[in-house]
Write a protein that holds these residues in place. Sequence first.
Motif, short mmCIF file in Angstrom:
data_model
loop_
_atom_site.label_atom_id
_atom_site.label_comp_id
_atom_site.label_asym_id
_atom_site.label_seq_id
_atom_site.Cartn_x
_atom_site.Cartn_y
_atom_site.Cartn_z
N PHE A 113 18.91 -12.22 -4.35
CA PHE A 113 18.11 -13.18 -5.12
C PHE A 113 16.63 -13.14 -4.74
CE2 PHE A 113 22.45 -14.78 -4.70
CZ PHE A 113 22.82 -14.80 -6.03
N ILE B 253 18.65 -15.98 -13.81
CA ILE B 253 17.26 -15.65 -13.48
C ILE B 253 16.44 -15.72 -14.76
CG2 ILE B 253 15.69 -13.85 -12.68
CD1 ILE B 253 17.86 -12.91 -10.78
N ILE C 167 14.91 -19.20 -11.12
CA ILE C 167 16.35 -19.23 -11.38
C ILE C 167 16.70 -20.61 -11.93
CG2 ILE C 167 18.64 -19.22 -10.32
CD1 ILE C 167 17.74 -17.10 -8.42
N LEU D 293 13.06 -12.78 -5.77
CA LEU D 293 12.31 -12.96 -7.01
C LEU D 293 10.87 -12.51 -6.85
CD1 LEU D 293 13.44 -16.55 -8.08
CD2 LEU D 293 14.45 -14.35 -8.72
N GLU E 250 8.55 -15.98 -10.90
CA GLU E 250 9.89 -15.94 -11.49
C GLU E 250 10.71 -17.13 -11.00
OE1 GLU E 250 11.06 -11.35 -12.53
OE2 GLU E 250 11.69 -12.15 -10.60
N SER F 91 24.23 -20.04 -13.18
CA SER F 91 22.91 -19.67 -12.67
C SER F 91 22.38 -18.52 -13.50
CB SER F 91 22.96 -19.29 -11.19
OG SER F 91 23.75 -18.14 -10.99
N SER G 233 12.14 -15.83 -16.38
CA SER G 233 10.76 -15.45 -16.05
C SER G 233 9.82 -16.06 -17.06
CB SER G 233 10.62 -13.94 -15.97
OG SER G 233 11.05 -13.33 -17.17
#
Length: 210
Positions: free
Chosen positions: A177, A203, A185, A179, A183, A201, A205
């Motif tokens: 994880f 990710i 999550i 980033l 970015e 969950s 951006s």
Amino acid sequence: MEYCSEIIIDLYLFRHGKTSANEEKRYLGRTDVSLSHDGRVMLHRAKVPADTIVFSGPMKRCLETSERMFPNTRPYIIDEWTEIDFGDFEMKTAAELSSNPDYQKWIDSGGTLDFPNGESLSQFRRRTLEGFRKCLTIIASQAGGSGQRSVPGAAVLHGGNIMVIVSMLTGRDMYDFMLENGEGIRLSLSYRDGSYQLLTSKIISESIMV
């Protein structure tokens, strides 16, 4: 006071914007530096619900990121969300540490050894997760007062803090994880009486920036 009924918390965890140390790929932990020019320019207002509860770590790079992403919202400060103290590696690059035997040992361990003269990983995890529990408690308290069943939240913190939190929730390796600056999550959690469980969950951006 805890909110007794189950609520759903949609929580965004954002890594702070770039600093000059990030741009130079230095190990940046306890050093309290501001965002770089490019780091400020890259950040925009976050497209989140108007009633989002905002949190931030106490260091400049987090507070400045929060100000740009959530300009109309004063964040709750979570003091436990400072980055790890990299000790002898602080503010150095991998090239500058290439002849350091302690650095090679750390690399060979897959990043699992403690940093020489720095903070232990176990201590870093404990305080990061203590801060996470504080964050959820504040969200639940606000939900209890308003009668909401689904509550949005957003937090600006350090890459290491995010790695610890999401690793704990998913049971996966924290290095899964990592980033980039800016970015985030998105977490969906069920919360009841101080206990929580991860539902989903993802990710995210620039897709939530305006």
